[in-house]
Design a protein around this motif. Structure first.
Motif, PDB file in Angstrom:
ATOM      1  N   LYS A 183     -54.613   2.252  15.197  1.00  0.00           N
ATOM      2  CA  LYS A 183     -55.151   3.343  14.134  1.00  0.00           C
ATOM      3  C   LYS A 183     -55.215   4.504  14.662  1.00  0.00           C
ATOM      4  O   LYS A 183     -54.884   5.713  14.252  1.00  0.00           O
ATOM      5  CB  LYS A 183     -56.417   2.626  13.666  1.00  0.00           C
ATOM      6  CG  LYS A 183     -56.955   3.693  12.334  1.00  0.00           C
ATOM      7  CD  LYS A 183     -58.310   2.746  12.087  1.00  0.00           C
ATOM      8  CE  LYS A 183     -57.733   1.622  11.305  1.00  0.00           C
ATOM      9  NZ  LYS A 183     -58.902   1.120  10.665  1.00  0.00           N
ATOM     10  N   HIS A 187     -53.190   8.478  14.088  1.00  0.00           N
ATOM     11  CA  HIS A 187     -54.014   9.476  13.731  1.00  0.00           C
ATOM     12  C   HIS A 187     -53.580  10.754  14.611  1.00  0.00           C
ATOM     13  O   HIS A 187     -53.313  11.745  14.246  1.00  0.00           O
ATOM     14  CB  HIS A 187     -55.617   9.239  13.825  1.00  0.00           C
ATOM     15  CG  HIS A 187     -56.215  10.521  13.557  1.00  0.00           C
ATOM     16  ND1 HIS A 187     -56.551  11.108  12.311  1.00  0.00           N
ATOM     17  CD2 HIS A 187     -57.020  11.236  14.471  1.00  0.00           C
ATOM     18  CE1 HIS A 187     -57.294  12.085  12.372  1.00  0.00           C
ATOM     19  NE2 HIS A 187     -57.576  12.162  13.820  1.00  0.00           N
ATOM     20  N   GLU A 188     -53.594  10.323  15.838  1.00  0.00           N
ATOM     21  CA  GLU A 188     -53.243  11.423  16.773  1.00  0.00           C
ATOM     22  C   GLU A 188     -51.709  12.026  16.900  1.00  0.00           C
ATOM     23  O   GLU A 188     -51.382  13.235  16.952  1.00  0.00           O
ATOM     24  CB  GLU A 188     -53.452  11.138  18.171  1.00  0.00           C
ATOM     25  CG  GLU A 188     -54.878  10.915  18.517  1.00  0.00           C
ATOM     26  CD  GLU A 188     -55.365  10.427  20.067  1.00  0.00           C
ATOM     27  OE1 GLU A 188     -56.703  10.430  20.431  1.00  0.00           O
ATOM     28  OE2 GLU A 188     -54.231  10.030  20.830  1.00  0.00           O
ATOM     29  N   ASN A 190     -50.039  11.874  14.066  1.00  0.00           N
ATOM     30  CA  ASN A 190     -49.774  11.981  12.558  1.00  0.00           C
ATOM     31  C   ASN A 190     -48.548  11.008  12.156  1.00  0.00           C
ATOM     32  O   ASN A 190     -47.677  11.368  11.434  1.00  0.00           O
ATOM     33  CB  ASN A 190     -49.232  13.511  12.418  1.00  0.00           C
ATOM     34  CG  ASN A 190     -49.314  13.956  11.003  1.00  0.00           C
ATOM     35  OD1 ASN A 190     -49.986  13.250  10.240  1.00  0.00           O
ATOM     36  ND2 ASN A 190     -48.542  14.560  10.582  1.00  0.00           N
TER      37      ASN A 190
END
Length: 233
Positions: A183, A187-188, A190
């Motif tokens: 997860k 997020h990091e 994209n």
């Protein structure tokens, strides 16, 4: 068609250019500049073939103007000319000095590629160099090729894992080495978490690893000290 020269004073430079005015002007300039060869100019190789009593050719200068070597018609013309006139050197004169076009011409068998941006003195010397058995390319081409090699080398240095992983996979690898969860990686970078999972599966497959811990272990063995730059945590 006479190809092989009988001597320096008994050979010609055959100029092929379908554009009449350009051909006549270039032929006149070459004659005035004392090229050392009789200049025979024709609109096509077919016209040249019809000249039964022409002097043997020491070289063929093909002026393609703004046409691209990459174009099938032009490329085939060069290849056919090289094949038909071998071992007489074929010299290409063109309006562009693009690296790709020059390399294509050389790959087709041309012995020199002269961009119209260079001085006439250099043009003449390049033709003479080809007649003598050399291969000529403009200095700008060598510089461009060197820059391309340097950039490729720098890219390989910046990405020590480039031989194994894609750039995106390498970003995921760096995150795995830091123990980040899917997860967080998604997020990091994209990405969707499902996409991260796909990348991890592919990474594991390439390393023949069965889990994330084994991935990190094998990476440390294969690339010791390779902590490549990645996006900030």
């Amino acid at each position: 068609m006479h190809l092989h020269a009988r001597g320096a004073d008994e050979s010609s430079l055959v100029l092929l250019d379908e554009r009449v005015l350009d051909r006549q002007c270039l032929a006149q300039c070459l004659t005035t500049f004392r090229m050392g060869k009789t200049i025979l100019s024709f609109g096509s190789i077919e016209e040249w073939r019809q000249q039964e009593h022409a002097l043997p050719a020491a070289a063929i200068l093909l002026n393609i103007g703004s046409r691209k070597v990459a174009d099938a018609k032009t490329g085939n013309l060069i290849a056919d000319l090289v094949r038909e006139t071998h071992p007489i050197p074929v010299v290409i004169l063109a309006d562009t000095d693009e690296l790709d076009q020059i390399l294509r011409a050389l790959n087709l068998g041309a012995k020199a590629y002269i961009p119209s941006s260079i001085g006439f003195e250099i043009c003449v010397e390049a033709i003479k160099f080809a007649v003598a058995g050399g291969t000529f390319v403009p200095a700008s081409t060598l510089l461009a090729l060197n820059n391309s090699i340097e950039k490729a080398t720098a890219a390989d240095t910046d990405r020590p894992m480039a031989s194994v992983f894609t750039e995106r996979q390498e970003e995921v690898v760096q995150a795995l080495k830091r123990g980040k969860a899917n997860k967080i990686i998604a997020h990091e970078l994209n990405l969707r978490e499902s996409t991260v999972k796909v990348h991890i599966r592919n990474i594991m497959k390439k390393l023949k690893a069965t889990n994330r811990t084994e991935v990190v272990y094998k990476l440390n063995e294969m690339f010791p000290g390779a902590n490549g730059a990645s996006r900030p945590s």
